[in-house]
Design a protein around this motif. Structure first.
Motif, mmCIF file in Angstrom:
data_model
loop_
_atom_site.group_PDB
_atom_site.id
_atom_site.type_symbol
_atom_site.label_atom_id
_atom_site.label_comp_id
_atom_site.label_asym_id
_atom_site.label_seq_id
_atom_site.Cartn_x
_atom_site.Cartn_y
_atom_site.Cartn_z
ATOM 1 N N UNK A 24 -63.081 -39.768 -93.962
ATOM 2 C CA UNK A 24 -63.761 -41.199 -93.981
ATOM 3 C C UNK A 24 -64.930 -41.116 -94.592
ATOM 4 N N UNK A 25 -65.487 -42.364 -94.844
ATOM 5 C CA UNK A 25 -66.450 -42.707 -95.707
ATOM 6 C C UNK A 25 -68.044 -42.395 -94.628
ATOM 7 N N UNK A 26 -67.562 -42.605 -93.670
ATOM 8 C CA UNK A 26 -68.822 -42.403 -92.573
ATOM 9 C C UNK A 26 -69.051 -41.229 -91.849
ATOM 10 N N UNK A 27 -70.121 -40.593 -91.836
ATOM 11 C CA UNK A 27 -70.502 -39.182 -91.084
ATOM 12 C C UNK A 27 -71.644 -39.438 -89.940
ATOM 13 N N UNK A 28 -71.186 -38.981 -88.924
ATOM 14 C CA UNK A 28 -71.982 -38.968 -87.734
ATOM 15 C C UNK A 28 -72.850 -37.825 -87.508
ATOM 16 N N UNK A 29 -74.145 -37.883 -87.249
ATOM 17 C CA UNK A 29 -74.876 -36.666 -86.773
ATOM 18 C C UNK A 29 -74.969 -36.575 -85.289
ATOM 19 N N UNK A 30 -74.214 -35.587 -84.643
ATOM 20 C CA UNK A 30 -74.158 -35.401 -83.189
ATOM 21 C C UNK A 30 -74.806 -34.121 -82.395
ATOM 22 N N UNK A 31 -75.597 -34.396 -81.599
ATOM 23 C CA UNK A 31 -76.523 -33.373 -80.996
ATOM 24 C C UNK A 31 -75.512 -32.834 -79.864
ATOM 25 N N UNK A 32 -75.462 -31.505 -79.753
ATOM 26 C CA UNK A 32 -74.592 -31.012 -78.914
ATOM 27 C C UNK A 32 -75.383 -29.743 -78.037
ATOM 28 N N UNK A 33 -75.169 -29.835 -76.773
ATOM 29 C CA UNK A 33 -76.204 -29.003 -75.768
ATOM 30 C C UNK A 33 -76.214 -27.596 -76.084
ATOM 31 N N UNK A 34 -76.997 -26.761 -75.602
ATOM 32 C CA UNK A 34 -77.185 -25.345 -75.784
ATOM 33 C C UNK A 34 -75.720 -24.725 -74.913
ATOM 34 N N UNK A 35 -75.400 -25.421 -73.800
ATOM 35 C CA UNK A 35 -74.236 -25.138 -72.969
ATOM 36 C C UNK A 35 -72.840 -24.915 -73.700
ATOM 37 N N UNK A 53 -72.910 -25.418 -77.429
ATOM 38 C CA UNK A 53 -73.090 -25.270 -78.516
ATOM 39 C C UNK A 53 -72.081 -24.058 -79.314
ATOM 40 N N UNK A 54 -71.880 -23.102 -78.498
ATOM 41 C CA UNK A 54 -70.871 -21.992 -79.015
ATOM 42 C C UNK A 54 -69.611 -22.399 -79.390
ATOM 43 N N UNK A 55 -68.977 -23.733 -78.687
ATOM 44 C CA UNK A 55 -67.816 -23.935 -78.922
ATOM 45 C C UNK A 55 -67.836 -25.065 -80.213
#
Length: 693
Positions: free
Chosen positions: A619-630, A632-634
């Motif tokens: 797609x033409x759009x990209x989201x920046x998403x924060x992922x918690x430390x719990x 982050x490994x996944x």
């Protein structure tokens, strides 16, 4: 001559001798007449003969032993019943054979068990056209092929497969995602499971004193045998691998409770059809009540939240509270500007996708990637014994017909190099059934042809041999991977006939392919009929991202599979383009009377290298998403990581076409992810959470 080659000559000669004699024979006669034993003293013969018998039995070839009343071992008589070596004839219908041709050709070179699969096909299609010859019409494409993918994972899979077959305890280092640590493991391997594009090992963990599930891609370093013993353990009779393949994600592990989930009438049909087997469903006001056991409260919360306002937990106080906390966390992380930890290091390189998700791209004419390239990474090599038996049958057929064989053709059929072929022919040339009577004689010429002596041969290898364990597993696993997703629709009945001929289901003996996604069998049959007859297909389709139903009339071209299940690739006249509709979201499908002419520009497998394999939308759009430390490994394992942060959290990038899809992805993370940008996507999440609250 290598010891392994000497052993193979002895074993093949022993089989040929016993079946040629057609009577019980003594150990003395075997030692005197069978190639490879005559030069041994009594002690050496006893050891070798016992070892050969044991190995043949492990391959499913059982010698009959008649013991005298006085129990003197030297007077035991041995024989080999024809049914213990030959495969009973399987009367396939034309439709069943066509289904095998269609499905199994599709997997050739793209399946971890591709090589034993080829040998299995040689045996079950005896006297019929080879199932490895592809039909002209292509109506199926695979994004998930059951490929091991990558040299390291292929070696790992092969070692585990051998350990299961030999009942050998193995040791390895394993990365535990939940604890974020690597530790040693000692495991009795019971079974392999292929699910969601990944291979898993089911086995008894000596550290945990219980059966555990290990994802092969998370094993670190080499897999080694724990001892030098011939066998280390015996699999418990009560172990049932099907239990592990028929679990929802929230049921992985030991049950900790039972949840009651209210499902709205709007999507009750979907939950009942696709998740009903994981619990019990009964009518409730405004929808249905779904009771299900769970091992992971977070995974269950993730599933419930992914359904949006159409689902809520109403039973199990602790679980109700846990879901409410997750919703509150989602709200907090989108109502206020998140305070991020400082970034560490540079922009990380994207990690490789899970190796088992390799794909095979098919064009409308049925061409794809380089099969030879794929076969170089074949994970499971069949026993050389199986290869020699199959090669013997090919050569004997040619000799009786007075035909010469092209070297390249034979190499292709048994997947060997020219040097291996020459060595195999030399081995078969010295296999005999006593009295100087050899099974066959053939020569590999320098002109690229194989000449086979036309003299009469023993019938021992002129009939299909029983499928050896790895061949049987490969065949059934290939059928289960495709399922009932063919226009011919005859794989189920073909599977039943194969299992009946074998006497047991190979799926229970070391390898199981779990159902990919939801139970879409009924819908798949309707769609397959429309594809085969080139008729328009009318769909009532639930668009989960937009929470609405739509009615479509489309031109169906092919069924394709991906990480989230099966799709029908169709040309949508309303949109004027190729669209993929998930089968589990089709509430109703009907074959119309109107036919259509295939559009030459349509390639139903066009997206196999993209989102069907990776799960990422172009797609033409990209989201920046924060992922918690719990979590982050996944994220590191599955997503494109843009930044690593000092507190262990990460920022990932998600491509998306509509905010509805992105919202569902965030809800599914159950509070462990938050959209940073764009702002309209953050607002869409806030609105969705407000509905949940």
């Amino acid at each position: 001559m290598a010891k392994d080659t000497e052993k193979l000559i002895r074993q093949l000669s022993l089989i040929s001798y016993l079946m040629a004699e057609r009577r019980p024979v003594t150990a003395l006669e075997i030692r005197r007449d069978v190639e490879g034993y005559s030069g041994m003293n009594e002690d050496a013969f006893a050891r070798r003969f016992y070892a050969d018998r044991s190995e043949l039995e492990s391959l499913g070839i059982h010698l009959t032993v008649e013991r005298p009343l006085d129990g003197v071992a030297e007077q035991e008589n041995y024989s080999l019943r024809p049914e213990n070596f030959h495969l009973p004839p399987i009367e396939f219908t034309d439709e069943e054979l066509a289904s095998l041709q269609f499905a199994l050709t599709l997997l050739d070179g793209e399946f971890a068990y591709a090589e034993p699969l080829r040998l299995a096909l040689q045996q079950i299609s005896w006297g019929r056209p080879s199932p490895l010859r592809s039909p002209d019409q292509r109506t199926l494409a695979l994004g998930i092929t059951g490929s091991a993918g990558g040299h390291e994972l292929s070696q790992r899979l092969a070692k585990v497969e051998t350990a299961i077959f030999r009942h050998k305890t193995i040791t390895f280092d394993y990365y535990t995602m939940e604890r974020d640590e690597v530790g040693p493991r000692k495991v009795d391997p019971y079974h392999l499971l292929f699910q969601g594009g990944q291979f898993y090992l089911l086995g008894y963990s000596h550290e945990r004193k219980a059966i555990r599930v290990f994802r092969l891609s998370r094993i670190r370093g080499k897999v080694a045998y724990a001892t030098k013993a011939e066998h280390d353990f015996k699999r418990p009779a009560e172990f049932d691998p099907r239990v592990y393949a028929n679990r929802a994600e929230w049921q992985y592990g030991d049950p900790t409770g039972t949840a009651e989930v209210w499902i709205s009438q709007r999507i009750a049909w979907q939950v009942e059809r696709h998740f009903g087997r994981f619990g019990e469903i009964e009518p409730a006001e405004g929808g249905v009540l779904f009771r299900t056991e769970f091992a992971s409260a977070r995974q269950l919360a993730s599933w419930v939240l992914s359904l949006g306002e159409h689902a809520r937990v109403v039973g199990g106080d602790e679980l109700v509270e846990a879901v409410e906390e997750r919703i509150a966390l989602l709200a907090e992380r989108h109502e206020h500007e998140p305070a991020l930890a400082d970034p560490v290091g540079g922009r990380p390189a994207r990690e490789e996708l899970p190796a088992a998700l390799n794909t095979h791209v098919l064009t409308p004419s049925g061409t794809g990637g380089d099969p030879a390239e794929a076969r170089r990474e074949a994970a499971i090599r069949p026993e050389r014994f199986a290869r020699l038996v199959t090669l013997a049958s090919i050569l004997i057929d040619a000799g009786r017909a007075g035909q010469r064989l092209r070297v390249e053709e034979v190499r292709e059929r048994v997947q060997v190099t020219e040097a291996e072929l020459r060595e195999d022919v030399n081995v078969l040339n010295v296999v005999n059934f006593g009295g100087g009577s050899y099974v066959l004689y053939a020569e590999v010429g320098d002109d690229g042809w194989i000449d086979v002596d036309p003299e009469p041969y023993s019938d021992n290898f002129a009939r299909p041999a029983r499928l050896l364990p790895v061949e049987a597993k490969a065949l059934i696993a290939a059928i289960d991977l495709i399922g009932e997703h063919l226009p011919e629709g005859a794989l189920t009945s073909a599977r039943e006939k194969i299992v009946a001929a074998l006497g047991s289901d190979p799926m229970e003996q070391g390898l199981q392919v779990a159902r990919a996604g939801a139970d879409d069998t009924v819908v798949a049959r309707v769609v397959s009929e429309a594809i085969a007859e080139r008729r328009l297909l009318r769909l009532e389709y639930y668009k989960a991202n937009e929470d609405e139903f739509s009615t479509r009339t489309v031109e169906p071209y092919a069924l394709t599979n991906g990480r989230e299940g099966w799709y029908v690739a169709s040309f949508d006249p309303q949109k004027g383009e190729l669209r993929h509709f998930r089968l589990d979201r089709i509430k109703d499908a009907q074959v119309a009377e109107e036919t259509f002419q295939p559009r030459p520009e349509i390639n139903p497998a066009a997206d196999l290298e993209g989102w069907l394999r990776t799960g990422e939308i172009t797609a033409s759009r990209t989201a920046r998403v924060w992922v918690s430390p719990d979590r982050a490994r996944w994220a590191r394992e599955e997503r494109r990581v843009a930044e690593e942060l000092a507190d262990g959290s990460v920022v990932v990038e998600l491509s998306f076409a509509g905010t509805d899809w992105l919202v569902r992805q965030i809800l599914e993370e159950a509070g462990d992810a938050a959209v940073l940008e764009p702002e309209d996507a953050r607002e869409a999440v806030r609105q969705a959470v407000a509905k949940l609250r």
